[in-house]
Design a protein around this motif. Structure first.
Motif, PDB file in Angstrom:
ATOM      1  N   LEU A 179       4.662 -13.074 -17.833  1.00 17.58           N
ATOM      2  CA  LEU A 179       4.310 -12.410 -19.093  1.00 17.58           C
ATOM      3  C   LEU A 179       3.933 -13.416 -20.169  1.00 17.58           C
ATOM      4  CD1 LEU A 179       6.967  -9.550 -19.340  1.00 17.58           C
ATOM      5  CD2 LEU A 179       4.525  -9.296 -18.941  1.00 17.58           C
ATOM      6  N   ASN A 225      11.100  -7.735 -16.144  1.00 15.63           N
ATOM      7  CA  ASN A 225      10.181  -8.835 -15.832  1.00 15.63           C
ATOM      8  C   ASN A 225       8.713  -8.462 -15.971  1.00 15.63           C
ATOM      9  OD1 ASN A 225      12.270 -10.612 -15.264  1.00 15.63           O
ATOM     10  ND2 ASN A 225      12.354 -10.027 -13.103  1.00 15.63           N
ATOM     11  N   SER A 226       8.414  -7.191 -16.205  1.00 14.32           N
ATOM     12  CA  SER A 226       7.014  -6.776 -16.258  1.00 14.32           C
ATOM     13  C   SER A 226       6.652  -5.965 -17.502  1.00 14.32           C
ATOM     14  CB  SER A 226       6.664  -5.947 -15.010  1.00 14.32           C
ATOM     15  OG  SER A 226       7.500  -4.807 -14.911  1.00 14.32           O
ATOM     16  N   LEU A 264       2.900  -5.542 -17.048  1.00  8.18           N
ATOM     17  CA  LEU A 264       2.340  -6.337 -15.965  1.00  8.18           C
ATOM     18  C   LEU A 264       2.292  -5.468 -14.714  1.00  8.18           C
ATOM     19  CD1 LEU A 264       1.335  -9.173 -15.156  1.00  8.18           C
ATOM     20  CD2 LEU A 264       3.674  -9.687 -14.450  1.00  8.18           C
ATOM     21  N   THR A 265       1.087  -5.113 -14.302  1.00 11.61           N
ATOM     22  CA  THR A 265       0.891  -4.256 -13.141  1.00 11.61           C
ATOM     23  C   THR A 265       0.322  -5.063 -11.979  1.00 11.61           C
ATOM     24  OG1 THR A 265      -1.392  -3.644 -13.723  1.00 11.61           O
ATOM     25  CG2 THR A 265       0.395  -2.361 -14.730  1.00 11.61           C
ATOM     26  N   LEU A 300      -2.458  -7.557 -16.471  1.00 17.60           N
ATOM     27  CA  LEU A 300      -1.653  -7.353 -17.676  1.00 17.60           C
ATOM     28  C   LEU A 300      -2.369  -6.377 -18.608  1.00 17.60           C
ATOM     29  CD1 LEU A 300       0.906  -8.217 -19.219  1.00 17.60           C
ATOM     30  CD2 LEU A 300      -0.474 -10.009 -20.292  1.00 17.60           C
TER      31      LEU A 300
END
Length: 564
Positions: free
Chosen positions: A397, A495-496, A529-530, A534
């Motif tokens: 990220l 985390n995403s 975040l995929t 992002l």
């Protein structure tokens, strides 16, 4: 009755086991209170499970006393005062504070000894007694760096010099010949550009072999976005060669970034759209090269087309080249074309220097006007720049921890029958302050200043939008000087995903219009975040110092940075 006997027997076994497993106590003292306080300061362990543990602890205490300078200490008495308490009495004897170490100057360089001692003679050097172990480790490490990975140093012929000092001889055991790197082999990503090993990692053949130094250098691969280190480097020693193995893998580094923005036109009250695309192609030719293409079209009928290319380490030299072409068109008023070339030198993995020139040509598209604010001109600037980049490892990220960029340009502008000196200064500083594992502050400050006796509107600095001052339309602001501060408080949900605030402030001057203004932007946003990349969404409202807050002026910016 039989069951009761069995139950009673079990209880007796449990209690007897507990009694057998009780801890033993160790007490250590010296011949007087002062020496006993020295032993107590060691903070040894008092409670032990068996006699072997007590014996080992006493040996540790004696070894610690030896390092403090009591090399003649010995156990004077051992008593067992009761079933669980063991009493030891240690005689410390004389304390030695320093040691004179004699050495062979044909085998030990004075530059190495300077690292451990401030008192060096042609034949000996002086150390405080407590520094001996650390000094020998440093000397051995430095000898290893010279290409002797199996070297060992030790002290021999230890004897008393006077009542507070010892003397000894320094021995170096270099049983093998000097080792240099014979071959460098890459496993996993065999096509990794060799120039990066030589100039970025600064690992070269015929270089003195030192595995600690090499591992430190390969950690710098985290600064590259097109390769990862799979595992630490390894080495194969043969009788006449030393082969270094690097284990790397190629990383996905191409990105496509675009966003869609929309807001209400203040004059027509209609919804208007603007957007841009940003394509980054990195290391597709396994050369470490990069290619960047940007196209931007906004609601002010402004169009920007820009290409940037970097070719690193030309002809396997430490010099690279950056090329840029930028075309800007303002409705039917003017077009400006910038061409830039810079040579770059990578000092190390974080620092880089640039030197080059920028050529600019601008054309007035309005033929039926007598305005002096837009004019045809050509300019040349000679540029110097410096860049510092520190990554944030294992954080997808927020991959950049800090970044500094400074650039200065000096040159001249030529317009109709006039030649005028100009200079330009710009900077950008980014810093992330990690408050905890989930909370952080993002700080960014940037500025640009064009210095000239006179100005044309088609050479002004343009800013505003998602990448400069949020809450304002893209490139809607023009200035001869501006300074910006962008801040975000970020909270990482996992985390995403993270959410953040937006607080921006800016100041600009426009010498053509003789204006000075303060600008502010407020809002919030989030990012996800995929697997595709992002996704960012920012909602911000911009205003200047003397205007009230209007919800209709808010801007919604959506962008997606896709990796491929």
């Amino acid at each position: 009755m039989h069951k009761f006997s069995i139950f009673f027997l079990i209880i007796c076994i449990l209690f007897s086991s507990e009694g057998l497993s009780q801890n033993l106590t160790l007490k250590i003292e010296a011949k007087n209170a002062f020496e006993s306080s020295i032993i107590d300061s060691i903070d040894y362990i008092n409670s032990h499970k068996d006699l072997k543990s007590i014996t080992n602890e006493v040996k540790k205490v004696q070894n610690t006393l030896l390092k403090l300078g009591y090399i003649e200490n010995r156990v004077l008495e051992t008593n067992k005062t009761n079933d669980t308490t063991f009493h030891y009495k240690i005689l410390l004897k004389t304390k030695f504070n320093s040691i004179y170490i004699y050495y062979d100057k044909t085998k030990i360089l004075t530059s190495i000894l300077n690292l451990v001692s401030n008192n060096i003679n042609d034949h000996y050097f002086l150390l405080e007694f407590q520094e001996i172990e650390n000094a020998l480790n440093i000397i051995n490490t430095e000898i290893s760096k010279k290409g002797f990975p199996f070297s060992k140093v030790s002290l021999s012929q230890l004897k008393i010099k006077n009542h507070t000092s010892l003397e000894a001889k320094l021995l170096t055991n270099q049983t093998t010949a000097k080792r240099t790197i014979s071959n460098i082999k890459v496993k996993g990503y065999e096509a990794f550009p060799k120039s990066y090993i030589r100039h970025f990692l600064k690992i070269k053949e015929n270089q003195n072999f030192d595995i600690k130094t090499i591992r430190t250098k390969t950690e710098q691969l985290y600064n590259l976005n097109f390769a990862n280190e799979v595992k630490p480097p390894e080495v194969l020693f043969l009788k006449d060669s030393t082969t270094l193995y690097l284990y790397l893998e190629k990383a996905i580094s191409n990105t496509f970034d675009g966003f869609l923005g929309f807001g209400t036109n203040e004059e027509t009250n209609k919804l208007e759209f603007d957007g841009y695309l940003n394509l980054n192609l990195i290391n597709n030719l396994n050369y470490g090269e990069s290619f960047n293409l940007q196209y931007k079209s906004d609601e002010n009928d402004q169009k920007t087309f820009e290409i940037n290319t970097e070719l690193p380490y030309l002809f396997n030299s430490p010099i690279g080249v950056n090329l840029q072409l930028r075309i800007f068109k303002k409705d039917t008023s003017f077009t400006t074309v910038n061409q830039n070339i810079k040579l770059n030198y990578q000092i190390n993995s974080k620092n880089k220097l640039f030197a080059g020139l920028t050529s600019t040509a601008s054309n007035n598209l309005i033929t039926n006007t007598t305005s002096l604010t837009i004019s045809d001109y050509n300019s040349i600037q000679y540029n110097l720049a410096y860049q510092f980049t520190k990554p944030q490892y294992n954080n997808l990220l927020f991959p950049i921890h800090s970044r500094i960029y400074f650039e200065t340009g000096i040159g001249h502008r030529t317009s109709t029958n006039k030649n005028e000196k100009q200079s330009q200064f710009l900077f950008e500083i980014i810093k992330i302050i990690n408050l905890s594992s989930k909370n952080s502050l993002f700080l960014k400050t940037s500025g640009n200043n064009l210095i000239s006796d006179t100005y044309f509107e088609n050479e002004l600095l343009r800013f505003g939008g998602i990448n400069s001052l949020r809450g304002f339309e893209e490139n809607s602001l023009s200035a001869t000087f501006y300074g910006l501060i962008n801040t975000e408080y970020r909270y990482q949900l996992n985390n995403s995903i993270y959410i953040h605030s937006i607080i921006d402030a800016g100041y600009f001057e426009n010498n053509i219009q003789a204006t000075k203004e303060k600008l502010f932007g407020y809002g919030f946003g989030f990012a996800i975040l995929t697997k595709s990349g992002l996704l960012k969404l920012n909602y911000a409202n911009g205003k200047n110092e003397n205007t009230p807050f209007k919800l209709a002026n808010s801007k919604l910016h959506i962008s997606l940075t896709a990796n491929f």
